[in-house]
Scaffold this active site. Structure first.
Site, mmCIF file in Angstrom:
data_model
loop_
_atom_site.group_PDB
_atom_site.id
_atom_site.type_symbol
_atom_site.label_atom_id
_atom_site.label_comp_id
_atom_site.label_asym_id
_atom_site.label_seq_id
_atom_site.Cartn_x
_atom_site.Cartn_y
_atom_site.Cartn_z
ATOM 1 N N GLY A 123 0.818 -1.203 0.000
ATOM 2 C CA GLY A 123 0.000 0.000 0.000
ATOM 3 C C GLY A 123 0.848 1.247 0.000
ATOM 4 N N CYS A 124 0.289 2.310 0.477
ATOM 5 C CA CYS A 124 0.953 3.609 0.517
ATOM 6 C C CYS A 124 2.267 3.521 1.283
ATOM 7 C CB CYS A 124 0.025 4.619 1.192
ATOM 8 S SG CYS A 124 0.808 6.171 1.619
#
Length: 184
Positions: free
Chosen positions: A17-18
């Site tokens: 993810g981020c």
């Protein structure tokens, strides 16, 4: 053995993810020396953040972790990896959608590949998740360091709304689950 920076360190590269969120999480672990945000798994050399965000370069937002294997194992890093995101959502983590947010372990040795595959299989068989784990396990070909403003993002921008509402809750949850493995 993992790629060696010197005799006392090893590297791990994860996309979960981020990278602002995952960098903040892995920085907390005892034995982790550095965490660098970047891009891996794509076809375009030296991509920029703007290019990666289009989803057309094939890169995932990733982190490169340099760690001391005498203080933390690759298996513990894998445990932190799988518990710090949802490995059952394809190309998505929360509101972040696109191939750049996919769940992926980039291995740099056969040993890392085997450990990642073993852990993924064990986790899937455990029934911990309602849906199948879609985490990709792929060889590390290149890691491109992200722009400087992405590095150490949470620590330098903790009062920003994204940090406050998205990263901080994930970080607090992680700290509770890994309390005995955190830096003092």
């Amino acid at each position: 053995m993992s790629i060696q920076k010197d005799q006392k360190t090893a590297e791990a590269v994860f996309g979960n993810g981020c990278f602002w969120c995952t960098e903040a999480i892995f920085q907390q672990l005892e034995g982790v020396l550095t965490v660098e945000s970047g891009y891996s798994g794509g076809a375009v050399p030296n991509p920029t953040y703007e290019e990666v965000c289009t989803g057309t370069t094939g890169h995932a937002e990733a982190i490169r972790i340099v760690y001391d294997p005498s203080k933390i194992s690759y298996a513990t890093l894998l445990e932190a990896f799988w518990s710090s995101h949802d490995p059952t959502t394809l190309n998505r983590q929360g509101n972040d959608v696109g191939t750049q947010y996919r769940s992926v372990v980039f291995y740099n040795s056969d040993e890392q590949r085997q450990e990642a595959e073993f852990y993924k299989k064990k986790l899937q068989e455990s029934g911990a998740y309602e849906h199948p784990i879609v985490t990709e396990i792929a060889p590390l070909k290149e890691f491109y360091k992200a722009e400087n403003y992405h590095q150490n993002y949470y620590n330098e921008n903790g009062s920003a709304p994204y940090c406050h509402y998205v990263i901080r809750p994930k970080l607090e949850k992680f700290k509770k689950a890994f309390a005995n493995k955190l830096k003092h």
